[in-house]
Motif scaffolding. Structure first.
Motif, PDB file in Angstrom:
ATOM      1  N   ALA A 231     -39.147  37.925  22.932  1.00  0.00           N
ATOM      2  CA  ALA A 231     -38.253  38.074  22.056  1.00  0.00           C
ATOM      3  C   ALA A 231     -37.786  39.377  21.903  1.00  0.00           C
ATOM      4  O   ALA A 231     -36.636  39.860  21.564  1.00  0.00           O
ATOM      5  N   THR A 232     -38.898  40.139  21.470  1.00  0.00           N
ATOM      6  CA  THR A 232     -38.415  41.678  21.194  1.00  0.00           C
ATOM      7  C   THR A 232     -38.434  42.606  22.325  1.00  0.00           C
ATOM      8  O   THR A 232     -37.846  43.486  22.249  1.00  0.00           O
ATOM      9  N   PHE A 233     -38.933  42.319  23.426  1.00  0.00           N
ATOM     10  CA  PHE A 233     -38.591  43.015  24.778  1.00  0.00           C
ATOM     11  C   PHE A 233     -37.261  43.014  25.254  1.00  0.00           C
ATOM     12  O   PHE A 233     -36.955  43.957  25.976  1.00  0.00           O
ATOM     13  N   ILE A 234     -36.705  41.759  25.088  1.00  0.00           N
ATOM     14  CA  ILE A 234     -35.117  41.699  25.700  1.00  0.00           C
ATOM     15  C   ILE A 234     -34.230  41.673  24.535  1.00  0.00           C
ATOM     16  O   ILE A 234     -34.398  41.109  23.369  1.00  0.00           O
ATOM     17  N   GLY A 235     -33.282  42.541  24.685  1.00  0.00           N
ATOM     18  CA  GLY A 235     -32.264  42.809  23.589  1.00  0.00           C
ATOM     19  C   GLY A 235     -32.458  44.013  22.928  1.00  0.00           C
ATOM     20  O   GLY A 235     -33.409  44.547  22.576  1.00  0.00           O
ATOM     21  N   ALA A 236     -31.153  44.661  22.697  1.00  0.00           N
ATOM     22  CA  ALA A 236     -31.293  46.041  21.861  1.00  0.00           C
ATOM     23  C   ALA A 236     -29.863  46.106  20.961  1.00  0.00           C
ATOM     24  O   ALA A 236     -28.956  46.011  21.328  1.00  0.00           O
ATOM     25  N   PRO A 237     -30.329  46.660  19.621  1.00  0.00           N
ATOM     26  CA  PRO A 237     -31.580  46.688  18.970  1.00  0.00           C
ATOM     27  C   PRO A 237     -32.301  45.437  19.197  1.00  0.00           C
ATOM     28  O   PRO A 237     -31.859  44.382  19.093  1.00  0.00           O
ATOM     29  N   GLU A 238     -33.816  45.487  18.912  1.00  0.00           N
ATOM     30  CA  GLU A 238     -34.449  44.352  19.043  1.00  0.00           C
ATOM     31  C   GLU A 238     -34.333  43.293  18.136  1.00  0.00           C
ATOM     32  O   GLU A 238     -33.783  43.557  16.689  1.00  0.00           O
ATOM     33  N   MET A 239     -34.668  42.174  18.033  1.00  0.00           N
ATOM     34  CA  MET A 239     -34.663  41.173  17.153  1.00  0.00           C
ATOM     35  C   MET A 239     -35.288  41.481  15.810  1.00  0.00           C
ATOM     36  O   MET A 239     -36.380  41.849  15.862  1.00  0.00           O
ATOM     37  N   ASN A 240     -34.633  41.052  14.756  1.00  0.00           N
ATOM     38  CA  ASN A 240     -35.378  41.315  13.484  1.00  0.00           C
ATOM     39  C   ASN A 240     -36.445  40.255  13.332  1.00  0.00           C
ATOM     40  O   ASN A 240     -36.090  38.938  13.668  1.00  0.00           O
ATOM     41  N   LEU A 241     -37.662  40.756  12.613  1.00  0.00           N
ATOM     42  CA  LEU A 241     -38.706  39.430  12.505  1.00  0.00           C
ATOM     43  C   LEU A 241     -39.121  39.862  11.076  1.00  0.00           C
ATOM     44  O   LEU A 241     -39.201  40.887  10.503  1.00  0.00           O
ATOM     45  N   MET A 242     -39.313  38.666  10.634  1.00  0.00           N
ATOM     46  CA  MET A 242     -39.877  38.724   9.106  1.00  0.00           C
ATOM     47  C   MET A 242     -40.806  37.769   8.959  1.00  0.00           C
ATOM     48  O   MET A 242     -40.559  36.380   9.386  1.00  0.00           O
ATOM     49  N   ASP A 243     -41.975  37.801   8.096  1.00  0.00           N
ATOM     50  CA  ASP A 243     -42.852  36.937   7.581  1.00  0.00           C
ATOM     51  C   ASP A 243     -42.022  35.848   6.550  1.00  0.00           C
ATOM     52  O   ASP A 243     -41.791  36.365   5.611  1.00  0.00           O
ATOM     53  N   VAL A 244     -42.172  34.722   6.685  1.00  0.00           N
ATOM     54  CA  VAL A 244     -41.402  33.697   5.744  1.00  0.00           C
ATOM     55  C   VAL A 244     -42.401  32.437   5.700  1.00  0.00           C
ATOM     56  O   VAL A 244     -43.346  32.304   6.363  1.00  0.00           O
ATOM     57  N   THR A 245     -42.272  31.934   4.344  1.00  0.00           N
ATOM     58  CA  THR A 245     -43.158  30.711   4.257  1.00  0.00           C
ATOM     59  C   THR A 245     -42.185  29.603   4.128  1.00  0.00           C
ATOM     60  O   THR A 245     -40.999  29.524   3.877  1.00  0.00           O
ATOM     61  N   VAL A 246     -42.508  28.215   5.048  1.00  0.00           N
ATOM     62  CA  VAL A 246     -41.831  27.204   5.191  1.00  0.00           C
ATOM     63  C   VAL A 246     -42.094  26.480   3.534  1.00  0.00           C
ATOM     64  O   VAL A 246     -43.316  26.314   3.493  1.00  0.00           O
ATOM     65  N   LYS A 247     -41.073  26.123   2.961  1.00  0.00           N
ATOM     66  CA  LYS A 247     -40.933  25.353   1.552  1.00  0.00           C
ATOM     67  C   LYS A 247     -40.227  24.005   1.993  1.00  0.00           C
ATOM     68  O   LYS A 247     -39.157  23.876   2.749  1.00  0.00           O
ATOM     69  N   GLU A 248     -40.811  22.981   1.695  1.00  0.00           N
ATOM     70  CA  GLU A 248     -40.111  21.815   1.372  1.00  0.00           C
ATOM     71  C   GLU A 248     -39.370  21.534   0.244  1.00  0.00           C
ATOM     72  O   GLU A 248     -39.872  21.745  -1.223  1.00  0.00           O
ATOM     73  N   THR A 249     -38.044  21.608   0.225  1.00  0.00           N
ATOM     74  CA  THR A 249     -37.161  21.469  -1.054  1.00  0.00           C
ATOM     75  C   THR A 249     -36.543  20.311  -1.336  1.00  0.00           C
ATOM     76  O   THR A 249     -36.360  19.419  -0.323  1.00  0.00           O
TER      77      THR A 249
END
Ligand code: ATP
Length: 368
Positions: A231-249
């Protein structure tokens, strides 16, 4: 033309494994690009296909011929390297004719083939010159002409354009691609340049640390990367990555990050049922977001909105890259054209939900 089959090939140098159980079939007439960072084992793989290197284990097939232990001269392959490797003491004509002379072709046949290859590479005017009288681009054309003149079953290219300047590289990219389409010779092309891979390959094989990570048509590798690395090797600027928590709402599954929450449509939420209350990595490419009120060009069916502030702007002319601060993190958004936008301004960022990615935090493999 021939199909090339790599069956669990491994190459060890002492204790170090340069290529690890690589299995891959390159179809008859296909243009396959081996893509990966420096040291990932691309060249070693190519050298095993050429016969310059012998696998520690595994097999290599050209059609139904087992060529694993055949010397290069018995494989009917041609190679083009980064360093043009044309002989300085020979004219262009003699350089191109050389492999045919080795194979003891009759003089008239040599002449016919040299002229055929020179015409294809548009170097007919240069046949009497010596390499010192040629530009880098012209020398590389001679190297390609010399490679195709024998009509090889397999054409192997190792970063053939990396010594050329940027403009010439773009031009030669298109020319090599067109030439391959015309000749339909099975081609394996090594590069660490993702743009070269995207524009030239029928399929791209992405490698890292001796392993084959993903193989597929360029658009597939771009839109459905199977891991964070791809995902990050292909594409420029590279893909944004963020840690998130999965929530059941009560409205469904949501991704909760620092300073934002994204409610997922039901079909996407389904994939994350087993990850509720766990941390995953959320990925979104800069070109799959936009800023509300600034640009409406992103045609999205399903979208989410998050809030940020403009931290920095890169005006590239063709595109504008907005660096927006969301929570404590910077997210890059790529908008076509020139968009004037002031620093510090609060913005609503639109996310195209049909182009989001979610990766397992520990395995780094794609979940969505
Ligand atoms: P680059 O783009 O820098 O050429 P690459 O992906 O082509 O990189 P390889 O040249 O295949 O990488 O090398 C893979 C790994 O194997 C590297 O770590 C390299 O140092 C190692 N290696 C390659 N050839 C040998 C050798 N003859 N002896 C020992 N180690 C080697």
């Amino acid at each position: 033309m021939v199909e090339v089959r790599l069956e669990k090939i491994t190459k060890k140098f002492g204790d170090f494994t340069a290529v690890n159980e690589l299995t891959l079939t390159i179809k008859d007439g296909e243009f396959l690009v081996l893509l990966g960072p420096s040291g990932c084992g691309k060249t070693t793989t190519l050298r095993m296909i050429s016969g310059l290197e012998t696998p520690t284990s595994g097999k290599i097939w050209f059609g139904d011929r087992d060529v694993t232990y055949l010397p290069p001269k018995d494989r009917n392959i041609s190679m083009v390297f980064q360093s043009y490797a044309v002989w300085p003491h020979m004219t262009v004509y003699d350089n191109i004719a050389f492999p045919l002379k080795i194979k003891k072709y009759p003089k008239e046949e040599i002449d016919k083939r040299v002229k055929w290859a020179a015409e294809l590479l548009q170097i007919e005017e240069l046949l009497d010159r010596y390499p010192a009288q040629l530009s880098g681009g012209q020398r590389q054309r001679v190297a390609v002409a010399r490679a195709i003149v024998v009509e090889p079953d397999v054409l192997l290219m190792d970063e053939p354009l990396s010594n050329l300047d940027a403009k010439l590289r773009v031009m030669m990219r298109a020319e090599i691609k067109k030439l391959q389409e015309k000749l339909k010779v099975t081609t394996i092309y090594v590069t660490h340049d993702q743009v070269e891979a995207m524009t030239m390959g029928d399929r791209i094989a992405v490698m890292n640390k001796g392993q084959l990570l993903q193989v597929g048509p360029p658009v597939e590798v771009y839109s459905k990367p199977n891991s964070i690395f791809v995902a990050t090797f292909i594409g420029a600027p590279e893909m944004n990555l963020m840690d998130v928590t999965v929530k059941e709402t009560d409205k469904g599954i949501a991704l909760e990050g620092e300073g934002f929450e994204i409610l997922l449509p039901e079909d996407l939420g389904e994939f994350l049922k087993d990850y509720v209350n766990k941390t995953v990595v959320f990925g979104i490419r800069p070109e799959h977001m936009t800023v509300e009120g600034i640009s409406e060009v992103l045609h999205v069916k399903r979208k989410a909105k998050i809030k940020g502030t403009v931290d920095f702007v890169e005006a590239l002319g063709t595109d504008t890259i907005i660096h927006a601060k969301v929570g404590g993190k910077i997210i890059k958004i790529k908008i076509p054209g020139h968009v004037p936008i002031e620093l510090g301004r609060p913005v609503d960022i639109i996310i195209d939900l049909d182009n989001i990615h979610v990766f397992d935090k520990s395995t780094e493999k794609a979940i969505i």
